[in-house]
Write a protein that holds these residues in place. Sequence first.
Motif, PDB file in Angstrom:
ATOM      1  N   LEU A 352     -19.948  -7.626  -6.439  1.00  0.00           N
ATOM      2  CA  LEU A 352     -18.737  -8.335  -5.139  1.00  0.00           C
ATOM      3  C   LEU A 352     -17.174  -8.122  -6.999  1.00  0.00           C
ATOM      4  CD1 LEU A 352     -19.677 -11.874  -4.317  1.00  0.00           C
ATOM      5  CD2 LEU A 352     -19.106  -9.483  -2.704  1.00  0.00           C
ATOM      6  N   GLN A 353     -17.721  -8.255  -7.774  1.00  0.00           N
ATOM      7  CA  GLN A 353     -16.177  -8.001  -8.416  1.00  0.00           C
ATOM      8  C   GLN A 353     -16.279  -6.426  -8.287  1.00  0.00           C
ATOM      9  OE1 GLN A 353     -18.236  -9.599 -12.586  1.00  0.00           O
ATOM     10  NE2 GLN A 353     -16.462 -10.364 -12.643  1.00  0.00           N
ATOM     11  N   ALA A 354     -16.945  -5.831  -8.799  1.00  0.00           N
ATOM     12  CA  ALA A 354     -17.244  -4.300  -8.760  1.00  0.00           C
ATOM     13  C   ALA A 354     -16.329  -4.113  -6.996  1.00  0.00           C
ATOM     14  CB  ALA A 354     -18.009  -2.883  -8.589  1.00  0.00           C
ATOM     15  N   LEU A 355     -16.517  -4.606  -5.927  1.00  0.00           N
ATOM     16  CA  LEU A 355     -15.873  -4.466  -4.540  1.00  0.00           C
ATOM     17  C   LEU A 355     -14.278  -4.888  -4.525  1.00  0.00           C
ATOM     18  CD1 LEU A 355     -16.281  -3.748  -1.802  1.00  0.00           C
ATOM     19  CD2 LEU A 355     -16.576  -5.599  -1.130  1.00  0.00           C
ATOM     20  N   ALA A 356     -14.234  -5.957  -5.006  1.00  0.00           N
ATOM     21  CA  ALA A 356     -13.248  -6.459  -5.995  1.00  0.00           C
ATOM     22  C   ALA A 356     -11.933  -5.743  -6.421  1.00  0.00           C
ATOM     23  CB  ALA A 356     -13.030  -7.667  -5.794  1.00  0.00           C
ATOM     24  N   ALA A 357     -12.896  -4.919  -7.371  1.00  0.00           N
ATOM     25  CA  ALA A 357     -11.362  -4.227  -8.090  1.00  0.00           C
ATOM     26  C   ALA A 357     -11.266  -2.693  -7.201  1.00  0.00           C
ATOM     27  CB  ALA A 357     -12.220  -3.982  -9.171  1.00  0.00           C
ATOM     28  N   LEU A 358     -12.213  -2.285  -6.282  1.00  0.00           N
ATOM     29  CA  LEU A 358     -12.207  -0.773  -5.223  1.00  0.00           C
ATOM     30  C   LEU A 358     -11.438  -1.936  -4.348  1.00  0.00           C
ATOM     31  CD1 LEU A 358     -12.566   1.885  -4.639  1.00  0.00           C
ATOM     32  CD2 LEU A 358     -15.252   0.807  -3.369  1.00  0.00           C
ATOM     33  N   VAL A 359     -11.789  -2.059  -4.297  1.00  0.00           N
ATOM     34  CA  VAL A 359     -10.310  -3.205  -2.506  1.00  0.00           C
ATOM     35  C   VAL A 359      -9.419  -3.262  -3.267  1.00  0.00           C
ATOM     36  CG1 VAL A 359      -9.313  -5.095  -1.105  1.00  0.00           C
ATOM     37  CG2 VAL A 359     -12.255  -3.690  -1.252  1.00  0.00           C
ATOM     38  N   VAL A 360      -8.876  -3.777  -4.460  1.00  0.00           N
ATOM     39  CA  VAL A 360      -7.461  -3.820  -4.482  1.00  0.00           C
ATOM     40  C   VAL A 360      -6.636  -2.682  -5.237  1.00  0.00           C
ATOM     41  CG1 VAL A 360      -5.867  -4.455  -6.986  1.00  0.00           C
ATOM     42  CG2 VAL A 360      -7.794  -6.245  -6.250  1.00  0.00           C
ATOM     43  N   GLY A 361      -7.242  -1.629  -5.798  1.00  0.00           N
ATOM     44  CA  GLY A 361      -6.777  -0.033  -6.138  1.00  0.00           C
ATOM     45  C   GLY A 361      -6.330   0.371  -4.859  1.00  0.00           C
ATOM     46  N   LEU A 362      -7.666   0.583  -3.439  1.00  0.00           N
ATOM     47  CA  LEU A 362      -6.913   0.872  -2.403  1.00  0.00           C
ATOM     48  C   LEU A 362      -5.966   0.822  -1.413  1.00  0.00           C
ATOM     49  CD1 LEU A 362     -10.412   1.925  -1.150  1.00  0.00           C
ATOM     50  CD2 LEU A 362      -9.295   3.452  -2.129  1.00  0.00           C
ATOM     51  N   VAL A 363      -5.934  -0.742  -1.585  1.00  0.00           N
ATOM     52  CA  VAL A 363      -4.891  -1.830  -0.477  1.00  0.00           C
ATOM     53  C   VAL A 363      -3.877  -1.422  -1.456  1.00  0.00           C
ATOM     54  CG1 VAL A 363      -4.189  -3.268   0.202  1.00  0.00           C
ATOM     55  CG2 VAL A 363      -6.640  -3.069   0.055  1.00  0.00           C
ATOM     56  N   ALA A 364      -3.509  -1.559  -2.919  1.00  0.00           N
ATOM     57  CA  ALA A 364      -2.189  -1.301  -3.256  1.00  0.00           C
ATOM     58  C   ALA A 364      -1.654  -0.420  -3.326  1.00  0.00           C
ATOM     59  CB  ALA A 364      -2.495  -1.520  -5.023  1.00  0.00           C
ATOM     60  N   ALA A 365      -2.656   0.957  -3.613  1.00  0.00           N
ATOM     61  CA  ALA A 365      -1.787   2.363  -3.172  1.00  0.00           C
ATOM     62  C   ALA A 365      -2.125   3.044  -1.807  1.00  0.00           C
ATOM     63  CB  ALA A 365      -3.032   3.175  -3.537  1.00  0.00           C
ATOM     64  N   ALA A 366      -2.136   2.503  -0.973  1.00  0.00           N
ATOM     65  CA  ALA A 366      -2.294   2.907   0.569  1.00  0.00           C
ATOM     66  C   ALA A 366      -0.718   3.167   1.190  1.00  0.00           C
ATOM     67  CB  ALA A 366      -2.777   1.922   1.436  1.00  0.00           C
ATOM     68  N   TRP A 367      -0.116   1.664   0.748  1.00  0.00           N
ATOM     69  CA  TRP A 367       1.769   2.603   1.016  1.00  0.00           C
ATOM     70  C   TRP A 367       2.124   3.724   1.062  1.00  0.00           C
ATOM     71  CZ3 TRP A 367       4.734   3.278   5.339  1.00  0.00           C
ATOM     72  CH2 TRP A 367       5.616   2.836   4.928  1.00  0.00           C
ATOM     73  N   PRO A 368       2.382   3.596  -0.412  1.00  0.00           N
ATOM     74  CA  PRO A 368       3.258   4.568  -0.969  1.00  0.00           C
ATOM     75  C   PRO A 368       2.276   5.871  -1.468  1.00  0.00           C
ATOM     76  CG  PRO A 368       2.487   1.984  -2.730  1.00  0.00           C
ATOM     77  CD  PRO A 368       1.528   2.056  -0.915  1.00  0.00           C
ATOM     78  N   THR A 369       1.002   5.435  -0.836  1.00  0.00           N
ATOM     79  CA  THR A 369      -0.077   6.924  -1.353  1.00  0.00           C
ATOM     80  C   THR A 369       0.470   7.875   0.530  1.00  0.00           C
ATOM     81  OG1 THR A 369      -1.828   6.403  -2.555  1.00  0.00           O
ATOM     82  CG2 THR A 369      -1.833   9.076  -1.090  1.00  0.00           C
ATOM     83  N   TRP A 370       0.396   6.734   1.306  1.00  0.00           N
ATOM     84  CA  TRP A 370       0.820   6.882   2.410  1.00  0.00           C
ATOM     85  C   TRP A 370       2.427   7.745   2.467  1.00  0.00           C
ATOM     86  CZ3 TRP A 370       4.398   5.727   6.304  1.00  0.00           C
ATOM     87  CH2 TRP A 370       4.756   6.108   7.986  1.00  0.00           C
ATOM     88  N   ARG A 371       3.249   7.195   2.564  1.00  0.00           N
ATOM     89  CA  ARG A 371       4.899   7.360   1.794  1.00  0.00           C
ATOM     90  C   ARG A 371       5.267   8.197   1.286  1.00  0.00           C
ATOM     91  NH1 ARG A 371       9.924   3.995  -1.020  1.00  0.00           N
ATOM     92  NH2 ARG A 371      11.213   5.366  -0.163  1.00  0.00           N
ATOM     93  N   MET A 372       4.699   9.139   0.161  1.00  0.00           N
ATOM     94  CA  MET A 372       4.695  10.421  -0.787  1.00  0.00           C
ATOM     95  C   MET A 372       4.460  10.984  -0.202  1.00  0.00           C
ATOM     96  SD  MET A 372       6.378   8.980  -3.560  1.00  0.00           S
ATOM     97  CE  MET A 372       6.827   8.055  -1.981  1.00  0.00           C
ATOM     98  N   ALA A 373       2.848  10.989   0.310  1.00  0.00           N
ATOM     99  CA  ALA A 373       2.712  12.307   1.501  1.00  0.00           C
ATOM    100  C   ALA A 373       3.213  12.717   2.008  1.00  0.00           C
ATOM    101  CB  ALA A 373       0.679  11.712   1.943  1.00  0.00           C
ATOM    102  N   ARG A 374       4.142  11.984   3.064  1.00  0.00           N
ATOM    103  CA  ARG A 374       4.989  12.543   3.962  1.00  0.00           C
ATOM    104  C   ARG A 374       6.537  12.646   3.617  1.00  0.00           C
ATOM    105  NH1 ARG A 374       3.445  11.252   8.371  1.00  0.00           N
ATOM    106  NH2 ARG A 374       5.996  10.843   9.958  1.00  0.00           N
ATOM    107  N   ILE A 375       6.685  12.993   1.904  1.00  0.00           N
ATOM    108  CA  ILE A 375       7.752  12.657   1.336  1.00  0.00           C
ATOM    109  C   ILE A 375       8.179  14.327   2.129  1.00  0.00           C
ATOM    110  CG2 ILE A 375       7.317  13.797  -0.890  1.00  0.00           C
ATOM    111  CD1 ILE A 375      10.384  10.902   0.025  1.00  0.00           C
ATOM    112  N   ASP A 376       9.829  14.314   2.278  1.00  0.00           N
ATOM    113  CA  ASP A 376      10.389  15.154   2.300  1.00  0.00           C
ATOM    114  C   ASP A 376      10.716  16.381   1.252  1.00  0.00           C
ATOM    115  OD1 ASP A 376      13.683  17.018   2.980  1.00  0.00           O
ATOM    116  OD2 ASP A 376      11.707  17.076   4.249  1.00  0.00           O
TER     117      ASP A 376
END
Length: 385
Positions: A352-376
């Motif tokens: 559960l600790q490992a899963l929590a760390a994974l979820v934190v890493g994924l969710v924290a980067a979700a919006w910035p990653t999507w935005r940077m991938a679409r940057i003009d």
Amino acid sequence: MFLTRLLLRNAFRHRLRTALTIVGLVVAIGAFGLLRTLVDAWYAGVEASSSTRLVTRHAVSLTFALPLSYAQRMKAVPGVTAVSWANWFGGIYIDERNFFPQFAVEPDTYLRLYPEYLLSDEERLAFLKDRQGAVVGRKLAQKYGWKLGDTVPIKGTIYPGTWSFTIRGIYDGAQTRTDENQMLFHYALINESIKKRFPGRGDNTGAFIVGIDQPANAAVVSQAIDAEFRNSLAETLTETEAAFQLSFVSMSDALLAAIEAVSLIVVVIIMVVMANTMAMTARERLSEYATLKALGFGPGFVARLLLGESLLIAALGGGLAIALTFPMVAGIGQGLSSFLPVFEVSGTTVALQALAALVVGLVAAAWPTWRMARIDIVDGLRHVA
């Protein structure tokens, strides 16, 4: 390999920020693991229960006693293989802070019903022969420095007087969840003294432990036992050992729910902190990502850079948190051993600790990653970090 080196360089470009983020992850994931371990410890008695043991107590409350004569009638119930009994003693060793469970038991049948208490044949025989003998768990003996042959004085609270017991055996648990913080001694010794001083309280016990032939017969045997004593002066309530243990745990349901809620809130808080860190990172490197796209690197590569950096930081923080959880739990467990005899990190907690760390890493980067991938590209090149 190139991508890995790039991720490491990016992750530690701002060393102070990354270090503080990792520290925050260690604290949050470590606290999550500690709280989960506390909840697991609360349920340890339930999980360590045997499916072939029932507990019979007074139908009104555990504080009311049952006559010992019930044992013979229970043995006659189909499906019952053995019957023993145990009485809570509730004594004090030197000081009231030295709390540990003490039970007056019928030694031979009780030990047969609890094969997970591992005793040598010599110690078992010495205990059976000595009416003032006692058996203690390994952890309890280590805590107070007891060894075979030591005399332990216990001041009675429920049963008045000072009682002296000689350590005749030190048992080990067959499993890690077996309680090694108990003290067992002869019920007959207590009963004889009580009958002399308080005749009306003799030949009674707080609970019977009933062995059954098949776990599937637990409900049928329980009903048969309770039917045997229906309409008597002391009606019974028979349930599985797990259900009996769970009745104590259920008294703290609200507290356990609060602990679980706090453990999740801690993870959500660090997730927000981590998301802010990744958002700042993305804004600072806007022109760099635009340059990469201008050089021909696709949106997927830019996304992998940001997402990989977030996952790398989360992995470092989560890994350190998991590694530190074990010594923290061991240290805290020493102080709580009297109240929570089984306090250790389970494989589920680590997962559960490992899963929590994974979820934190994924969710924290979700919006910035999507935005940077679409940057003009043009807008990105105009940006000055």
